[in-house]
Design a protein around this motif. Structure first.
Motif, mmCIF file in Angstrom:
data_model
loop_
_atom_site.group_PDB
_atom_site.id
_atom_site.type_symbol
_atom_site.label_atom_id
_atom_site.label_comp_id
_atom_site.label_asym_id
_atom_site.label_seq_id
_atom_site.Cartn_x
_atom_site.Cartn_y
_atom_site.Cartn_z
ATOM 1 N N LEU A 131 -3.191 1.932 -9.254
ATOM 2 C CA LEU A 131 -2.383 3.418 -9.445
ATOM 3 C C LEU A 131 -2.769 4.375 -8.424
ATOM 4 O O LEU A 131 -3.724 3.442 -7.560
ATOM 5 C CB LEU A 131 -2.766 4.014 -10.676
ATOM 6 C CG LEU A 131 -2.617 3.861 -12.209
ATOM 7 C CD1 LEU A 131 -3.757 4.420 -13.406
ATOM 8 C CD2 LEU A 131 -1.369 3.496 -12.104
ATOM 9 N N THR A 132 -1.191 4.497 -7.826
ATOM 10 C CA THR A 132 -1.522 5.478 -6.817
ATOM 11 C C THR A 132 -1.800 7.226 -7.547
ATOM 12 O O THR A 132 -1.966 7.542 -9.170
ATOM 13 C CB THR A 132 0.279 5.611 -6.323
ATOM 14 O OG1 THR A 132 0.781 6.219 -6.934
ATOM 15 C CG2 THR A 132 0.550 4.324 -6.034
ATOM 16 N N VAL A 133 -2.676 8.235 -6.717
ATOM 17 C CA VAL A 133 -2.788 9.623 -7.047
ATOM 18 C C VAL A 133 -1.974 10.308 -5.869
ATOM 19 O O VAL A 133 -2.491 10.118 -4.825
ATOM 20 C CB VAL A 133 -4.350 9.292 -7.064
ATOM 21 C CG1 VAL A 133 -4.984 10.729 -8.174
ATOM 22 C CG2 VAL A 133 -4.828 8.156 -8.038
ATOM 23 N N GLU A 134 -1.073 10.855 -5.933
ATOM 24 C CA GLU A 134 -0.284 11.489 -5.191
ATOM 25 C C GLU A 134 -0.112 12.867 -5.048
ATOM 26 O O GLU A 134 0.787 13.268 -5.623
ATOM 27 C CB GLU A 134 0.668 11.016 -4.735
ATOM 28 C CG GLU A 134 1.427 9.745 -6.256
ATOM 29 C CD GLU A 134 2.076 9.796 -5.473
ATOM 30 O OE1 GLU A 134 3.853 10.241 -4.740
ATOM 31 O OE2 GLU A 134 2.662 8.384 -6.119
ATOM 32 N N PRO A 135 -1.326 14.139 -5.556
ATOM 33 C CA PRO A 135 -0.697 15.227 -6.105
ATOM 34 C C PRO A 135 0.104 16.265 -4.415
ATOM 35 O O PRO A 135 -0.487 15.356 -4.270
ATOM 36 C CB PRO A 135 -2.179 16.189 -6.217
ATOM 37 C CG PRO A 135 -2.832 15.695 -5.894
ATOM 38 C CD PRO A 135 -2.573 13.899 -5.636
ATOM 39 N N ALA A 151 0.865 -1.216 -0.290
ATOM 40 C CA ALA A 151 -0.087 0.049 0.014
ATOM 41 C C ALA A 151 0.828 1.077 0.070
ATOM 42 O O ALA A 151 1.867 1.030 0.531
ATOM 43 C CB ALA A 151 -0.562 0.510 1.525
ATOM 44 N N ASP A 152 0.643 2.390 -0.076
ATOM 45 C CA ASP A 152 1.073 3.553 -0.852
ATOM 46 C C ASP A 152 0.092 4.619 -0.055
ATOM 47 O O ASP A 152 -0.718 5.104 -0.797
ATOM 48 C CB ASP A 152 1.504 3.804 -2.239
ATOM 49 C CG ASP A 152 2.933 4.971 -2.161
ATOM 50 O OD1 ASP A 152 2.766 5.483 -1.612
ATOM 51 O OD2 ASP A 152 2.942 4.980 -3.296
ATOM 52 N N LEU A 153 0.740 5.358 0.618
ATOM 53 C CA LEU A 153 -0.360 6.205 1.773
ATOM 54 C C LEU A 153 0.245 7.825 1.936
ATOM 55 O O LEU A 153 1.688 7.081 2.522
ATOM 56 C CB LEU A 153 -1.196 5.616 2.700
ATOM 57 C CG LEU A 153 -1.968 7.192 3.414
ATOM 58 C CD1 LEU A 153 -3.409 7.362 2.244
ATOM 59 C CD2 LEU A 153 -2.694 6.337 5.252
ATOM 60 N N LEU A 159 -1.031 14.685 -0.873
ATOM 61 C CA LEU A 159 -2.062 13.316 -0.746
ATOM 62 C C LEU A 159 -2.322 11.919 -1.191
ATOM 63 O O LEU A 159 -1.775 13.029 -2.513
ATOM 64 C CB LEU A 159 -3.531 13.715 -0.423
ATOM 65 C CG LEU A 159 -4.197 15.324 0.436
ATOM 66 C CD1 LEU A 159 -5.246 15.566 0.158
ATOM 67 C CD2 LEU A 159 -3.961 13.879 1.674
ATOM 68 N N GLU A 160 -2.432 10.956 -1.065
ATOM 69 C CA GLU A 160 -1.733 9.810 -1.647
ATOM 70 C C GLU A 160 -2.904 8.694 -1.461
ATOM 71 O O GLU A 160 -3.399 8.698 -0.386
ATOM 72 C CB GLU A 160 -0.602 9.593 -1.819
ATOM 73 C CG GLU A 160 -0.436 8.188 -2.539
ATOM 74 C CD GLU A 160 1.263 8.028 -2.706
ATOM 75 O OE1 GLU A 160 1.728 8.180 -1.640
ATOM 76 O OE2 GLU A 160 1.561 7.193 -3.556
ATOM 77 N N ASN A 161 -3.549 8.655 -1.996
ATOM 78 C CA ASN A 161 -5.031 7.253 -2.181
ATOM 79 C C ASN A 161 -4.445 6.386 -3.725
ATOM 80 O O ASN A 161 -3.175 6.638 -4.336
ATOM 81 C CB ASN A 161 -6.208 8.223 -2.907
ATOM 82 C CG ASN A 161 -7.122 7.840 -1.854
ATOM 83 O OD1 ASN A 161 -6.131 9.089 -0.466
ATOM 84 N ND2 ASN A 161 -8.122 8.633 -1.163
ATOM 85 N N GLY A 187 1.406 9.845 -10.259
ATOM 86 C CA GLY A 187 1.067 8.323 -10.183
ATOM 87 C C GLY A 187 1.984 7.396 -10.321
ATOM 88 O O GLY A 187 2.442 8.123 -10.902
ATOM 89 N N HIS A 188 2.088 6.065 -10.136
ATOM 90 C CA HIS A 188 2.571 5.016 -10.544
ATOM 91 C C HIS A 188 2.128 4.047 -10.045
ATOM 92 O O HIS A 188 0.549 3.865 -9.526
ATOM 93 C CB HIS A 188 4.027 5.173 -10.020
ATOM 94 C CG HIS A 188 4.049 5.396 -8.622
ATOM 95 N ND1 HIS A 188 3.256 3.684 -7.480
ATOM 96 C CD2 HIS A 188 3.862 6.142 -7.505
ATOM 97 C CE1 HIS A 188 3.652 4.299 -6.226
ATOM 98 N NE2 HIS A 188 3.687 5.850 -6.162
ATOM 99 N N PRO A 189 1.870 2.505 -11.132
ATOM 100 C CA PRO A 189 1.563 1.968 -10.362
ATOM 101 C C PRO A 189 1.999 1.169 -9.418
ATOM 102 O O PRO A 189 3.528 1.300 -9.140
ATOM 103 C CB PRO A 189 1.812 1.021 -11.215
ATOM 104 C CG PRO A 189 2.607 1.027 -12.937
ATOM 105 C CD PRO A 189 2.623 2.283 -12.619
HETATM 106 MN MN MN Z 1 3.603 6.347 -4.155
#
Ligand code: MN
Ligand code: GLY
Ligand code: MN
Length: 434
Positions: free
Chosen positions: A386-390, A278-280, A403-405, A363-365
């Motif tokens: 994917l991660t979404v991390e602006p 996980a990547d939060l 923030l990253e989901n 983001g990235h896979p």
């Molecule tokens: Mn990430």
């Protein structure tokens, strides 16, 4: 010890790995052999070593996490029993005393679903028996675009040795095939990723109750690892626990400063469970309440994250997805008074105006690797995670907010695997004060 489950995580149904092998076979041309090697145990100093990180491709195709293992897939081998063969170290008394449990042949079969398991010492003989039934040998190498390692891997040593022994075979790249396969997650994989996300959530909720002015970043890191270890997980990557201006250092790992009243705290922390990551990222106010300015910047990042999640649709190209987020970010930075209209007029495709405050990717896979393998020139497809991390970083204001989901791309639109993890500024404040 449960003899068939030497790892900490719950057993995984071997159908996952059997299905992955089948998918690989579909991609292999006739008269091919594919070989996957375990990773090396990384040495440190003197007689020290780091814990083994299982090879992601070997795990993906076999569920095997033990050092020195080799998997051979040879769909055209004349002897049917040799069409998939797993090689593992032969347990012995010395290993048993010093290292403990090693896989028996039966256990390796139970974990992987592979019927033919042989001892590693038989590799050369068995391989010679099947290699001439094939014309091409698919071997692995690290083809991640950002990989930058000086260390020779077990795969590269193997490649050199096999090429010397069988110089007239054709050697081909296995990585593109595995990248294609691993990018699309199956239901069983998504369940494991969700488990890693749920453990990460528990760690974050524990930290929400723990953080207050005066606590040190190290103590916060300790709260996470306590929760993760308790739940048979580990850190997916070196955690970032960054208060105040430390949050503007993108790869901050020092995590040893006191958290001050009025500062923000950026937490980029994920759990790894059964090799799935996980990547939060969450950014919270140390004193439990955002200032007006902090909240304005926070909500700008949150809007871009939410719109980017919604924009992660089947058919989208990574490049276009990033560009859309940069355009949204331009508007947010204008409203925050950080950019002027003239800055936006001057921007080019390569240097969007937003880059000054949002200088990394969107983001990235995500999967068996945190920055997972995948062909990023292909459009998003069903089953991608994917991660979404602006983020917005303003060192002069001591504000760094990301923030990253983690999300799943589906035909019906994106599914947020982290929808249960608090993210609204108001909810974060409530949880910290409740
Ligand atoms: Mn990430
Ligand atoms: N924590 C690594 C990343 O967010 O990509
Ligand atoms: Mn992250």
């Amino acid at each position: 010890m449960d003899s068939c489950n030497p790892m900490r995580h719950a057993p995984i149904d071997s159908h996952l790995f059997a299905a992955n092998r089948e998918r690989l076979r579909m991609l292999l041309p006739p008269h091919s052999i594919a070989v996957m090697n375990a990773n090396d145990v990384p040495p440190t100093n003197a007689d020290g070593s780091l814990p083994l990180v299982p090879n992601s491709d070997l795990f993906y195709l076999s569920g095997i996490e033990q050092e020195e293992s080799i998997l051979v897939i040879a769909p055209d081998a004349f002897d049917e029993k040799l069409r998939e063969v797993l090689f593992v170290r032969q347990p012995n008394e010395h290993l048993k005393i010093w290292e403990g449990y090693k896989l028996s042949k039966d256990d390796a079969t139970k974990l992987s679903g592979i019927k033919t398991v042989k001892w590693l010492s038989d590799f050369d003989t068995v391989f010679r028996g099947i290699v001439f039934d094939a014309e091409q040998v698919f071997l692995n190498s690290n083809e991640h675009k950002r990989a930058d390692s000086q260390v020779e891997t077990r795969d590269s040593r193997f490649l050199r040795r096999i090429r010397e022994q069988y110089p007239l075979h054709t050697y081909r790249r296995l990585a593109p095939l595995l990248h294609r396969l691993r990018l699309v997650k199956s239901k069983a994989e998504i369940d494991l990723l969700q488990k890693a996300v749920d453990i990460t959530k528990d760690g974050f909720e524990r930290v929400l109750k723990f953080v207050k002015p005066g606590v040190n970043e190290v103590e916060i890191e300790a709260e996470f690892i306590h929760e993760f270890t308790r739940q048979r997980a580990s850190f997916a990557y070196n955690p970032i626990v960054a208060s105040g201006e430390n949050a503007c250092v993108l790869h901050y790992n020092q995590n040893d400063q006191p958290c001050k009243k009025g500062d923000l705290l950026l937490l980029d922390v994920g759990a790894r469970y059964a090799n799935y990551n996980a990547d939060l990222t969450r950014t919270i106010p140390v004193s439990g309440k955002f200032t007006r300015r902090q909240k304005d910047v926070y909500n700008a990042v949150l809007r871009v994250m939410r719109a980017s999640i919604a924009g992660a649709t089947v058919g989208k190209l990574m490049r276009d997805w990033l560009r859309e987020s940069q355009m949204m970010m331009n508007e947010e930075l204008l409203s925050l008074g950080l950019l002027k209209k003239s800055d936006i007029k001057k921007q080019t495709e390569e240097t969007p105006a937003s880059r000054k405050y949002f200088m990394h990717g969107l983001g990235h896979p995500l999967g068996l690797d945190v920055h997972d393998v995948g062909l990023m020139s292909t459009p998003f497809a069903e089953g991608w995670v994917l991660t979404v991390e602006p983020g917005i970083y303003i060192p002069e204001e001591k504000i760094g907010i990301r923030l990253e989901n983690d999300i799943l791309v589906t035909a019906d639109g994106p599914v947020d695997l982290m929808s249960e993890i608090p993210v609204e500024a108001g909810e974060i404040e409530e949880r910290m004060n409740g």
